[in-house]
Design a protein around this motif. Structure first.
Motif, PDB file in Angstrom:
ATOM      1  N   GLN A  23     -31.551 -10.412  41.981  1.00  0.00           N
ATOM      2  CA  GLN A  23     -32.819  -9.727  42.212  1.00  0.00           C
ATOM      3  C   GLN A  23     -32.559  -8.482  43.064  1.00  0.00           C
ATOM      4  N   LEU A  24     -33.447  -7.508  42.975  1.00  0.00           N
ATOM      5  CA  LEU A  24     -33.318  -6.316  43.814  1.00  0.00           C
ATOM      6  C   LEU A  24     -33.146  -6.727  45.274  1.00  0.00           C
ATOM      7  N   GLY A  25     -32.207  -6.080  45.943  1.00  0.00           N
ATOM      8  CA  GLY A  25     -31.945  -6.372  47.349  1.00  0.00           C
ATOM      9  C   GLY A  25     -30.871  -7.419  47.568  1.00  0.00           C
ATOM     10  N   ASP A  26     -30.489  -8.165  46.529  1.00  0.00           N
ATOM     11  CA  ASP A  26     -29.392  -9.121  46.687  1.00  0.00           C
ATOM     12  C   ASP A  26     -28.110  -8.359  47.033  1.00  0.00           C
ATOM     13  N   VAL A  27     -27.293  -8.955  47.890  1.00  0.00           N
ATOM     14  CA  VAL A  27     -26.050  -8.320  48.330  1.00  0.00           C
ATOM     15  C   VAL A  27     -24.872  -9.231  47.990  1.00  0.00           C
ATOM     16  N   LEU A  28     -23.929  -8.687  47.234  1.00  0.00           N
ATOM     17  CA  LEU A  28     -22.687  -9.394  46.929  1.00  0.00           C
ATOM     18  C   LEU A  28     -21.662  -9.026  47.995  1.00  0.00           C
ATOM     19  N   CYS A  29     -20.937 -10.023  48.489  1.00  0.00           N
ATOM     20  CA  CYS A  29     -19.919  -9.803  49.521  1.00  0.00           C
ATOM     21  C   CYS A  29     -18.557 -10.200  48.967  1.00  0.00           C
ATOM     22  N   SER A  30     -17.609  -9.292  49.064  1.00  0.00           N
ATOM     23  CA  SER A  30     -16.278  -9.524  48.504  1.00  0.00           C
ATOM     24  C   SER A  30     -15.354 -10.195  49.513  1.00  0.00           C
ATOM     25  N   PRO A  31     -14.250 -10.725  49.016  1.00  0.00           N
ATOM     26  CA  PRO A  31     -13.161 -11.056  49.931  1.00  0.00           C
ATOM     27  C   PRO A  31     -12.531  -9.750  50.405  1.00  0.00           C
ATOM     28  N   GLY A  32     -11.568  -9.847  51.305  1.00  0.00           N
ATOM     29  CA  GLY A  32     -10.896  -8.650  51.804  1.00  0.00           C
ATOM     30  C   GLY A  32      -9.486  -8.526  51.260  1.00  0.00           C
ATOM     31  N   ILE A  33      -8.915  -7.364  51.530  1.00  0.00           N
ATOM     32  CA  ILE A  33      -7.516  -7.115  51.200  1.00  0.00           C
ATOM     33  C   ILE A  33      -6.948  -6.189  52.271  1.00  0.00           C
ATOM     34  N   GLU A 116     -19.496  -4.751  50.455  1.00  0.00           N
ATOM     35  CA  GLU A 116     -20.819  -5.303  50.205  1.00  0.00           C
ATOM     36  C   GLU A 116     -21.465  -4.410  49.158  1.00  0.00           C
ATOM     37  N   ALA A 117     -22.064  -5.036  48.155  1.00  0.00           N
ATOM     38  CA  ALA A 117     -22.718  -4.286  47.083  1.00  0.00           C
ATOM     39  C   ALA A 117     -24.150  -4.786  46.949  1.00  0.00           C
ATOM     40  N   GLU A 118     -25.108  -3.908  47.267  1.00  0.00           N
ATOM     41  CA  GLU A 118     -26.523  -4.266  47.185  1.00  0.00           C
ATOM     42  C   GLU A 118     -27.083  -3.836  45.837  1.00  0.00           C
ATOM     43  N   LEU A 119     -27.793  -4.750  45.180  1.00  0.00           N
ATOM     44  CA  LEU A 119     -28.435  -4.425  43.911  1.00  0.00           C
ATOM     45  C   LEU A 119     -29.649  -3.543  44.188  1.00  0.00           C
ATOM     46  N   VAL A 120     -29.577  -2.276  43.748  1.00  0.00           N
ATOM     47  CA  VAL A 120     -30.656  -1.315  44.025  1.00  0.00           C
ATOM     48  C   VAL A 120     -31.453  -0.951  42.772  1.00  0.00           C
ATOM     49  N   PHE A 135     -25.517  -0.961  41.711  1.00  0.00           N
ATOM     50  CA  PHE A 135     -25.220  -1.441  43.060  1.00  0.00           C
ATOM     51  C   PHE A 135     -24.887  -0.279  43.968  1.00  0.00           C
ATOM     52  N   ALA A 136     -25.325  -0.375  45.224  1.00  0.00           N
ATOM     53  CA  ALA A 136     -24.912   0.543  46.283  1.00  0.00           C
ATOM     54  C   ALA A 136     -23.804  -0.173  47.056  1.00  0.00           C
ATOM     55  N   MET A 148     -16.140   4.043  52.918  1.00  0.00           N
ATOM     56  CA  MET A 148     -16.550   4.658  51.659  1.00  0.00           C
ATOM     57  C   MET A 148     -17.880   4.059  51.223  1.00  0.00           C
ATOM     58  N   THR A 149     -18.691   4.895  50.587  1.00  0.00           N
ATOM     59  CA  THR A 149     -19.919   4.437  49.943  1.00  0.00           C
ATOM     60  C   THR A 149     -19.983   5.047  48.549  1.00  0.00           C
ATOM     61  N   PHE A 150     -20.631   4.338  47.643  1.00  0.00           N
ATOM     62  CA  PHE A 150     -20.856   4.857  46.296  1.00  0.00           C
ATOM     63  C   PHE A 150     -21.823   3.946  45.568  1.00  0.00           C
ATOM     64  N   GLN A 151     -22.278   4.391  44.410  1.00  0.00           N
ATOM     65  CA  GLN A 151     -23.078   3.554  43.528  1.00  0.00           C
ATOM     66  C   GLN A 151     -22.352   3.408  42.207  1.00  0.00           C
ATOM     67  N   SER A 152     -22.516   2.247  41.602  1.00  0.00           N
ATOM     68  CA  SER A 152     -21.893   1.983  40.319  1.00  0.00           C
ATOM     69  C   SER A 152     -22.860   1.190  39.456  1.00  0.00           C
ATOM     70  N   SER A 153     -22.911   1.536  38.160  1.00  0.00           N
ATOM     71  CA  SER A 153     -23.856   0.899  37.238  1.00  0.00           C
ATOM     72  C   SER A 153     -23.134   0.191  36.104  1.00  0.00           C
ATOM     73  N   PHE A 154     -23.734  -0.917  35.676  1.00  0.00           N
ATOM     74  CA  PHE A 154     -23.176  -1.766  34.637  1.00  0.00           C
ATOM     75  C   PHE A 154     -24.287  -2.187  33.672  1.00  0.00           C
ATOM     76  N   MET A 155     -23.942  -2.315  32.397  1.00  0.00           N
ATOM     77  CA  MET A 155     -24.819  -2.965  31.448  1.00  0.00           C
ATOM     78  C   MET A 155     -24.367  -4.419  31.377  1.00  0.00           C
ATOM     79  N   ILE A 156     -25.325  -5.351  31.500  1.00  0.00           N
ATOM     80  CA  ILE A 156     -25.037  -6.777  31.622  1.00  0.00           C
ATOM     81  C   ILE A 156     -25.803  -7.540  30.539  1.00  0.00           C
TER      82      ILE A 156
END
Length: 160
Positions: A23-33, A116-120, A135-136, A148-156
């Motif tokens: 849903q809008l506002g959900d945030v995905l959190c990655s592992p680190g490297i 962190e990638a927030e669904l915008v 995602f932002a 770094m910041t950026f936005q990326s879009s996907f068709m799902i």
């Protein structure tokens, strides 16, 4: 030969995440490297991005950073890769692109980065079986500094 029941509850694989699962506002959190010398050398070799700031310790010591730093596109690509490890990208129809890419701080050898990638944006397409996610992304180092910041879009794929 025994057939494998692919619907068996004991079988665990890639989660079947679809467009409706966020849903809008959900945030995905990655592992680190942790970024290493090997990452920089490999990236340079793969891409041809052979620049002294990233590969020559003597030269890099004379720059404002005082040491070698990671390639910006390496940080971007690594961030995209890290977020796929959340399991939400197995049903990508197409990657649609990037917007608003900003390198805010250098990534140094030895830095550990996370994303962190927030669904915008979450919208339907003309085809009922697909949706768009944008995602932002915010990439941070081990000190909590935004690098770094950026936005990326996907068709799902959507559920019908």
């Amino acid at each position: 030969m025994t057939a494998i029941d692919v619907n068996s509850p004991e079988r665990i694989g890639v989660p079947d995440r679809r467009w409706e699962d966020l849903q809008l506002g959900d945030v995905l959190c990655s592992p680190g490297i942790t970024v290493t010398d090997a990452h920089l050398v490999t990236w340079a070799g793969l891409t041809g991005d052979i620049v002294s700031l990233h590969l020559d310790e003597q030269y890099a010591a004379t720059t404002q950073f005082g040491q070698r730093i990671a390639h910006g596109p390496f940080t971007l690509s690594t961030a995209l890769g890290l977020i796929t490890q959340t399991g939400y990208f197995a049903n990508v129809v197409a990657w649609l692109g990037l917007d608003e890419v900003r390198a805010q701080q250098p990534v140094l050898i030895g830095d550990s980065i996370r994303v962190e990638a927030e669904l915008v944006v979450a919208r339907h397409t003309k085809k009922d079986d697909r949706g768009i996610w944008t995602f932002a992304y915010t990439v941070t180092n081990q000190r909590g500094e935004v690098v770094m910041t950026f936005q990326s879009s996907f068709m799902i794929w959507r559920r019908n």
